[in-house]
Design an enzyme around this catalytic site. Structure first.
Site, short mmCIF file in Angstrom:
data_model
loop_
_atom_site.label_atom_id
_atom_site.label_comp_id
_atom_site.label_asym_id
_atom_site.label_seq_id
_atom_site.Cartn_x
_atom_site.Cartn_y
_atom_site.Cartn_z
N GLU A 71 23.11 23.66 40.17
CA GLU A 71 24.06 24.74 39.91
C GLU A 71 23.95 25.15 38.43
O GLU A 71 23.48 24.38 37.60
CB GLU A 71 25.49 24.23 40.14
CG GLU A 71 25.76 23.65 41.50
CD GLU A 71 26.03 24.72 42.55
OE1 GLU A 71 26.42 25.83 42.18
OE2 GLU A 71 25.82 24.41 43.73
N GLY A 105 17.12 26.89 41.96
CA GLY A 105 18.30 26.88 42.83
C GLY A 105 18.68 25.50 43.34
O GLY A 105 19.60 25.37 44.15
N ASP A 149 29.44 14.18 42.66
CA ASP A 149 29.06 14.45 44.05
C ASP A 149 28.65 13.14 44.76
O ASP A 149 29.11 12.85 45.87
CB ASP A 149 27.90 15.47 44.05
CG ASP A 149 27.34 15.73 45.42
OD1 ASP A 149 27.94 16.51 46.18
OD2 ASP A 149 26.28 15.14 45.75
N LYS A 157 30.40 10.94 48.04
CA LYS A 157 29.67 10.49 49.23
C LYS A 157 29.73 8.97 49.36
O LYS A 157 29.83 8.42 50.47
CB LYS A 157 28.22 10.98 49.15
CG LYS A 157 28.13 12.52 49.25
CD LYS A 157 26.79 13.05 48.82
CE LYS A 157 26.72 14.56 48.95
NZ LYS A 157 25.54 15.14 48.28
N VAL A 183 25.89 27.42 54.35
CA VAL A 183 25.95 26.60 55.57
C VAL A 183 26.53 27.40 56.74
O VAL A 183 25.96 27.46 57.84
CB VAL A 183 26.78 25.31 55.33
CG1 VAL A 183 26.87 24.47 56.61
CG2 VAL A 183 26.18 24.48 54.20
N ALA A 188 36.14 33.19 59.49
CA ALA A 188 37.05 33.53 58.38
C ALA A 188 36.29 33.49 57.06
O ALA A 188 35.59 32.52 56.76
CB ALA A 188 38.21 32.54 58.33
N VAL A 234 27.83 13.91 54.13
CA VAL A 234 27.01 12.95 53.38
C VAL A 234 25.55 13.14 53.78
O VAL A 234 25.21 13.04 54.96
CB VAL A 234 27.42 11.49 53.65
CG1 VAL A 234 26.55 10.53 52.84
CG2 VAL A 234 28.89 11.26 53.32
P1 NDP Z 1 29.22 28.74 49.99
O1 NDP Z 1 29.89 28.88 48.67
O2 NDP Z 1 27.84 29.24 50.14
O3 NDP Z 1 30.12 29.44 51.11
C1 NDP Z 1 31.50 29.30 51.17
C2 NDP Z 1 32.02 30.24 52.24
O4 NDP Z 1 33.40 29.99 52.39
C3 NDP Z 1 31.89 31.74 51.92
O5 NDP Z 1 31.52 32.45 53.06
C4 NDP Z 1 33.29 32.15 51.47
O6 NDP Z 1 33.66 33.47 51.81
C5 NDP Z 1 34.12 31.20 52.29
N1 NDP Z 1 35.41 30.91 51.65
C6 NDP Z 1 35.63 30.29 50.49
N2 NDP Z 1 36.95 30.23 50.23
C7 NDP Z 1 37.56 30.83 51.28
C8 NDP Z 1 38.91 31.09 51.60
N3 NDP Z 1 39.88 30.73 50.79
N4 NDP Z 1 39.15 31.73 52.77
C9 NDP Z 1 38.16 32.10 53.61
N5 NDP Z 1 36.86 31.88 53.35
C10 NDP Z 1 36.57 31.25 52.19
O7 NDP Z 1 29.32 27.18 50.36
P2 NDP Z 1 28.26 26.31 51.18
O8 NDP Z 1 28.00 26.97 52.47
O9 NDP Z 1 27.11 25.94 50.31
O10 NDP Z 1 29.07 24.94 51.39
C11 NDP Z 1 30.09 24.85 52.35
C12 NDP Z 1 30.52 23.39 52.48
O11 NDP Z 1 29.40 22.62 52.91
C13 NDP Z 1 31.01 22.74 51.20
O12 NDP Z 1 32.06 21.86 51.47
C14 NDP Z 1 29.81 21.97 50.70
O13 NDP Z 1 30.13 20.86 49.89
C15 NDP Z 1 29.21 21.53 52.01
N6 NDP Z 1 27.79 21.22 51.94
C16 NDP Z 1 26.93 22.16 51.51
C17 NDP Z 1 25.58 21.90 51.45
C18 NDP Z 1 24.61 22.94 51.02
O14 NDP Z 1 23.41 22.63 50.96
N7 NDP Z 1 25.02 24.15 50.69
C19 NDP Z 1 25.06 20.57 51.84
C20 NDP Z 1 26.07 19.66 52.35
C21 NDP Z 1 27.39 19.98 52.38
P3 NDP Z 1 33.00 34.77 51.11
O15 NDP Z 1 31.60 34.72 51.57
O16 NDP Z 1 33.74 35.92 51.64
O17 NDP Z 1 33.17 34.54 49.64
N1 HSE Z 2 24.64 19.21 45.19
C1 HSE Z 2 24.33 18.39 46.31
C2 HSE Z 2 22.97 17.75 46.10
C3 HSE Z 2 24.34 19.23 47.57
O1 HSE Z 2 22.28 18.05 45.10
O2 HSE Z 2 22.58 16.91 46.87
C4 HSE Z 2 24.50 18.44 48.83
O3 HSE Z 2 25.72 17.79 48.90
#
Ligand code: NDP
Ligand code: HSE
Length: 445
Positions: A191, A188, A202, A206, A17, A46, A133
């Site tokens: 998980e 993909g 999950d 929501k 994201v 960050a 959500v």
């Molecule tokens: P990812 O695992 O792809 O990315 C997480 C990012 O956060 C990485 O860049 C990681 O850094 C960074 N990170 C994790 N821990 C730390 C820390 N302690 N300090 C600094 N940086 C940190 O997650 P997503 O992008 O998939 O998801 C992000 C959020 O969005 C979550 O809360 C998820 O539930 C929510 N979300 C995601 C969706 C999706 O489709 N992916 C849909 C809806 C909500 P590094 O790259 O260096 O490891």
């Molecule tokens: N694991 C979640 C899903 C990602 O399958 O919808 C979005 O929150």
């Protein structure tokens, strides 16, 4: 004319994201500035590892591991790291520093939402969470703003894409659960550890967020009744199809009226997540693949459905950026942020005390008296039968020898959940009942 102050945006996380949020912030800077009323400067990102390969090609100097310094200098902090800590501490830090917060973190809000919203209230800041959500689908703002003068009766949401993908393929292609789960993991969607999705953790997070917002009530995660989809097999899906239903994992948030224990208004709420039978003509039945949809029944507006991509990096980033614009407008205009309301604080009724109708499928001995025994147990349990359908396998010889098996599909009228559960337990313990194949609630009838 006075130039508006440029707003400093700090991004925490550059994963699926975050990398798309950063890319769109830079690519659509002019449009965002027009909407926000001020230019938005991405001042840093960050991450844990600044040298990790990234999806989006962004200036290397934006990355930092020093989240605290980045937060301290920001007007808007976007949290897309996920998990409970350090996300919680960082959001509280951002609010205490005078920043507005945008987050996609459903796990955090469902667990520590009250603490975070209270902290935002104290400083008059906004915590915006449209992406938490149903990914790209606008549902938080419609519930909070568009329907502010209405009253929500019920929400039924398909809010987990992974389970919808699995159930949809089982329904459309007649495949088994394990087979589709393995393919979902290969593609993909799911998980490597699918527990959060298939056991409905999950979706429960929501549901807690949606119910809190819709009913002006703080709904803790442990008040959400949760059942996953691992017991839904190909036979259950096939039986549902024959009866005119499709199986969907639903998050149901419902306002209950005339509740004897809910003084002074008699109103209470129920929040639950389980696989349910949805009539094939209901709009939710046509939500295919990994898509999400949220069906809202409102007193004045009537029925509304919000549909689209519930996940995906760029799709979720779209929702995050809408929130960034709202937060930016508050900085430009001043005044307090959008607070969360818990003014109704309605009691949350445990699952055993609500009323549902369901379909019970039994594998029974095909011999005289079995149907009467089953009907008697339902009657003793205060569960009224609406429909019964029997299919028999085995010939006359099998029946003579007592080896023949029948499948009974019993549709019930609405009954108290606790009565249904006790009745199913008694049925399971009856010698003529070989197996309780499934018990599925009917929703949206
Ligand atoms: P990812 O695992 O792809 O990315 C997480 C990012 O956060 C990485 O860049 C990681 O850094 C960074 N990170 C994790 N821990 C730390 C820390 N302690 N300090 C600094 N940086 C940190 O997650 P997503 O992008 O998939 O998801 C992000 C959020 O969005 C979550 O809360 C998820 O539930 C929510 N979300 C995601 C969706 C999706 O489709 N992916 C849909 C809806 C909500 P590094 O790259 O260096 O490891
Ligand atoms: N694991 C979640 C899903 C990602 O399958 O919808 C979005 O929150």
């Amino acid at each position: 004319m006075i130039e508006p102050r440029r707003l400093r945006v700090a991004l925490l996380g550059a994963g699926a994201v975050g990398s798309q949020v950063a890319r769109l912030l830079l690519a659509h800077a002019d449009e965002l500035a027009d909407r926000a009323g001020a230019p938005l400067d991405l001042v840093g990102i960050a991450v844990r590892d600044v040298d990790a390969p990234r999806e989006a090609d962004l200036p290397r100097e934006l990355y930092t591991t020093d989240a605290d310094t980045l937060i301290a200098g920001a007007d808007i902090v976007i949290e897309v790291t996920g998990g409970l800590e350090p996300a919680r501490t960082r959001i509280l830090h951002a609010l205490a520093s005078g920043a507005d917060v945008v987050t996609a973190n459903k796990a955090l809000l469902a667990t520590h939402g009250s603490e975070i919203f209270d902290a935002a209230d104290q400083v008059g800041a906004t915590v915006a969470y449209e992406a938490a959500v149903a990914g790209a689908i606008p549902i938080i703002r419609p519930l909070r703003d568009s329907l502010a003068g209405d009253r929500v009766r019920r929400i039924m949401g398909i809010v987990n894409g992974t389970t919808n993908y699995i159930l949809d393929r089982m329904d459309r292609e007649g495949l088994g659960f394990d087979e589709v789960l393995a393919e979902a993991q290969r593609l993909g969607y799911a998980e490597a550890d699918p527990t959060a999705d298939v056991e409905a953790y999950d979706a429960a997070q929501k549901a807690a967020i949606l119910a809190s917002l819709a009913f002006h009530t703080s709904v803790p995660l442990d008040a959400v009744h949760r059942e996953g989809i691992t017991s839904v097999d190909a036979g259950v899906i096939e039986a549902a199809r024959k009866a005119g239903y499709v199986v969907k994992l639903l998050a149901v948030c419902e306002r209950l009226v005339d509740q004897p224990d809910a003084a002074p208004t008699g109103e209470a709420i129920s929040v639950r997540v389980y696989p349910a039978l949805v009539p094939r003509e209901h709009p939710l039945a046509s939500v295919h693949g990994a898509n999400n949809a949220v069906f809202v029944e409102a007193e004045a507006a009537g029925d509304l459905m919000f549909y689209g991509a519930g996940a995906g990096g760029v799709q979720t980033a779209s929702a995050v950026l809408g929130d960034v614009v709202s937060a930016a407008r508050r900085h430009v205009a001043g005044g307090p942020g959008v607070g969360e309301s818990t003014r109704a604080n309605l009691p949350i009724v445990p699952i055993g005390r609500i009323r549902t109708s369901c379909q019970v499928t039994l594998e029974v001995d095909d011999k005289p008296g079995v149907l009467a025994t089953v009907a008697g147990i339902l009657s003793d349990g205060n569960v009224s039968i609406a429909t019964v359908e029997q299919t028999t396998s085995g010939d006359a010889v099998a029946r003579e020898s007592g080896d023949a098996v029948a499948h009974l599909v019993i549709g019930t009228h609405t009954a108290r959940e606790q009565d249904l559960a006790d009745t199913v337990e008694r049925l399971a313990a009856t010698s003529a009942v070989r197996r309780v194949v499934s018990v599925l609630r009917v929703e949206g009838d």
